[in-house]
Design a protein around this motif. Sequence first.
Motif, short mmCIF file in Angstrom:
data_model
loop_
_atom_site.label_atom_id
_atom_site.label_comp_id
_atom_site.label_asym_id
_atom_site.label_seq_id
_atom_site.Cartn_x
_atom_site.Cartn_y
_atom_site.Cartn_z
N ASP A 46 0.82 -1.22 0.00
CA ASP A 46 0.00 0.00 0.00
C ASP A 46 0.84 1.26 0.00
OD1 ASP A 46 1.04 -0.28 2.49
OD2 ASP A 46 -0.81 0.20 3.58
N LEU A 47 2.14 1.10 -0.23
CA LEU A 47 3.04 2.24 -0.30
C LEU A 47 3.24 2.68 -1.74
CD1 LEU A 47 5.83 1.15 2.23
CD2 LEU A 47 3.92 2.73 2.64
N LEU A 48 3.40 3.96 -1.93
CA LEU A 48 3.73 4.54 -3.22
C LEU A 48 5.12 5.16 -3.11
CD1 LEU A 48 0.39 6.33 -4.25
CD2 LEU A 48 1.18 4.06 -4.89
N ARG A 49 6.03 4.67 -3.99
CA ARG A 49 7.40 5.18 -3.96
C ARG A 49 7.62 6.06 -5.19
NH1 ARG A 49 10.19 2.45 -0.08
NH2 ARG A 49 9.34 0.40 0.56
N ILE A 50 8.13 7.27 -4.96
CA ILE A 50 8.39 8.23 -6.02
C ILE A 50 9.84 8.06 -6.47
CG2 ILE A 50 8.32 10.65 -6.71
CD1 ILE A 50 5.63 9.45 -5.91
N ARG A 51 10.06 7.86 -7.79
CA ARG A 51 11.42 7.70 -8.30
C ARG A 51 12.17 9.01 -8.19
NH1 ARG A 51 13.48 8.40 -13.43
NH2 ARG A 51 11.38 8.53 -14.33
N ALA A 52 13.35 8.93 -7.58
CA ALA A 52 14.20 10.12 -7.48
C ALA A 52 14.58 10.59 -8.87
CB ALA A 52 15.45 9.80 -6.66
N GLY A 53 14.44 11.88 -9.11
CA GLY A 53 14.75 12.44 -10.41
C GLY A 53 13.63 12.26 -11.41
N GLY A 54 12.54 11.62 -11.01
CA GLY A 54 11.41 11.40 -11.91
C GLY A 54 10.57 12.65 -12.09
N PRO A 55 9.53 12.54 -12.92
CA PRO A 55 8.71 13.73 -13.21
C PRO A 55 7.96 14.26 -11.98
CG PRO A 55 7.71 11.74 -14.11
CD PRO A 55 9.09 11.36 -13.67
N LEU A 56 7.72 13.41 -10.95
CA LEU A 56 7.01 13.87 -9.76
C LEU A 56 7.95 14.36 -8.67
CD1 LEU A 56 4.19 11.19 -9.40
CD2 LEU A 56 4.08 13.43 -10.48
N ASP A 57 9.22 14.06 -8.82
CA ASP A 57 10.19 14.46 -7.81
C ASP A 57 10.31 16.00 -7.81
OD1 ASP A 57 12.04 14.35 -5.84
OD2 ASP A 57 13.72 13.81 -7.13
N GLY A 58 10.05 16.60 -6.67
CA GLY A 58 10.12 18.05 -6.56
C GLY A 58 8.80 18.76 -6.78
N ARG A 59 7.77 18.04 -7.19
CA ARG A 59 6.47 18.66 -7.44
C ARG A 59 5.50 18.46 -6.27
NH1 ARG A 59 4.15 17.35 -13.27
NH2 ARG A 59 2.77 19.05 -12.54
N LEU A 60 5.93 17.75 -5.25
CA LEU A 60 5.10 17.48 -4.09
C LEU A 60 5.62 18.28 -2.89
CD1 LEU A 60 4.78 13.60 -4.44
CD2 LEU A 60 3.29 15.37 -5.41
N ASP A 103 -13.32 11.54 -2.17
CA ASP A 103 -13.85 10.40 -2.92
C ASP A 103 -15.23 10.09 -2.36
OD1 ASP A 103 -14.31 8.20 -4.45
OD2 ASP A 103 -12.85 6.89 -3.46
N ASN A 104 -16.25 10.69 -3.00
CA ASN A 104 -17.62 10.62 -2.49
C ASN A 104 -17.64 11.15 -1.06
OD1 ASN A 104 -18.60 9.58 -4.93
ND2 ASN A 104 -18.07 7.50 -4.33
N ASP A 105 -18.00 10.30 -0.09
CA ASP A 105 -18.08 10.74 1.30
C ASP A 105 -16.78 10.51 2.06
OD1 ASP A 105 -20.69 11.51 0.93
OD2 ASP A 105 -21.51 9.59 1.59
N LEU A 106 -15.76 9.97 1.39
CA LEU A 106 -14.50 9.67 2.05
C LEU A 106 -13.48 10.77 1.79
CD1 LEU A 106 -14.22 5.85 1.22
CD2 LEU A 106 -15.13 6.92 3.30
N VAL A 107 -12.67 11.03 2.79
CA VAL A 107 -11.62 12.05 2.69
C VAL A 107 -10.30 11.37 3.04
CG1 VAL A 107 -10.78 14.28 3.49
CG2 VAL A 107 -13.24 13.85 3.37
N SER A 108 -9.29 11.57 2.20
CA SER A 108 -7.99 10.94 2.45
C SER A 108 -6.87 11.93 2.21
CB SER A 108 -7.80 9.70 1.56
OG SER A 108 -7.77 10.09 0.20
N VAL A 109 -5.69 11.58 2.73
CA VAL A 109 -4.46 12.33 2.52
C VAL A 109 -3.34 11.32 2.30
CG1 VAL A 109 -5.16 14.32 3.91
CG2 VAL A 109 -3.96 12.41 5.00
N PHE A 110 -2.20 11.80 1.78
CA PHE A 110 -1.01 10.96 1.62
C PHE A 110 -0.02 11.32 2.73
CE2 PHE A 110 -2.52 10.36 -2.78
CZ PHE A 110 -2.40 8.97 -2.85
N ILE A 146 1.38 15.24 2.38
CA ILE A 146 1.49 16.05 1.16
C ILE A 146 0.41 17.12 1.21
CG2 ILE A 146 1.38 16.04 -1.35
CD1 ILE A 146 2.31 13.17 -1.33
N THR A 147 0.82 18.38 1.25
CA THR A 147 -0.14 19.48 1.32
C THR A 147 -0.43 20.10 -0.04
OG1 THR A 147 1.66 21.00 1.86
CG2 THR A 147 0.47 20.01 3.71
N HIS A 148 0.49 19.94 -1.00
CA HIS A 148 0.27 20.44 -2.36
C HIS A 148 0.79 19.40 -3.34
CE1 HIS A 148 0.20 24.18 0.00
NE2 HIS A 148 -0.59 24.66 -0.94
N GLY A 149 -0.05 19.09 -4.34
CA GLY A 149 0.35 18.13 -5.35
C GLY A 149 -0.14 16.72 -5.10
#
Length: 371
Positions: free
Chosen positions: A45-59, A318-325, A361-364
């Motif tokens: 259930d973990l999401l790993r962000i690749r270092a240097g990838g397109p999402l790195d630095g945008r979160l 997500d409908n009535d559910l609220v989530s964060v990362f 994660i507060t932005h992105g």
Amino acid sequence: MRVSRNIVITGASLIALLIVLGLWSLMPSRTIELAPPPAVTHDGDLLRIRAGGPLDGRLTVEPVAETLSPHQVELPAQLITAPGQSVDIHAPVVGRVAGLYVQTGQHVQKGDLLATLYSGDLAQAWSDDRKAQATLALTRQAYRRAVGVLNAGGNAVKDMQSARNDLAQAEAEAVRAHLRLQALGTTGGEGYQPLMAPFSGTVTAVSIGVGQNVTDMTATLMNVADTGSVWVQASLPESLIPEMGTTMTLDAPFPGQTCNGPVTSQDASLHTDTRRLNLYLRCSNLQGLLYPGQFTTATLNITQQAQPILPKTALLMDNDLVSVFVETAPNTYRRRFITISYEEGESVRILSGLKAGERVITHGAILLNDY
């Protein structure tokens, strides 16, 4: 002959091969591009962000803050006259308006004469009082005479007892007639019923005129209200009643003046037509800038215990559910479902699912929502 033919074929083949090789050498070189590694990989259930990838630095990752500020709720509100400080003036007797001495908006003092009625009922009350007093005087003399005759031995005891009974009845009738005049509030002038100001205040309504016949004693002739102190009435929705605390304050802005302070009082029951509970705030109006009937939007401040707080940009709906990362390690995140209580401007309070100090994660966060 056959050998020379083979030599020619072999030579032609070599020449053709050389030509093909020459042309191939003139073509631009090509490299085989391999597919890049994925920007996000799943590890349970973990999401790993690749270092240097397109999402790195945008979160943007920030720790969960904690707040002690009161919960603020905006409520519709209006000004009302303070309880017990608005009185409808009724006529205690039927009659004709003989005089009217005030008009709407006029300030009066306690005991001021507002109007007079010429009333046959009041004349009857005065007549009953005079007759009761005359009867009392006569029966008192008769009783004294009966006592004197009895003491002289010239009268029976029963005659004295009868005279004493007549006196008791006359006294009772005299008291009744006098109390009737007192209840009417008359101060003199037989047949003229005065209407007096019950307290100092302002005449807010007048619905009679000179010469008008008043035939209904339940009809409101005028209203006197003391507006030196008014109340703010704010309506709290039924859904927010569980959020009420023992310490609450109200802020109600009006043109020229703002009323604020602890909640003075509240209704004991819910209004079934509006499904709201009214809260009240006493407000001084010595300068006369506030008028009952004015509307505003009041802010109810409910004291709260320390609670985690997050910006709305961190939330995923997500409908009535609220989530964060939530960050579990550098560039590693886990989705977590939370419960929020209410909005606080651009932030929300967290009821469950997060603790102060955890990094989210507060932005992105929306960029990871589809993974």
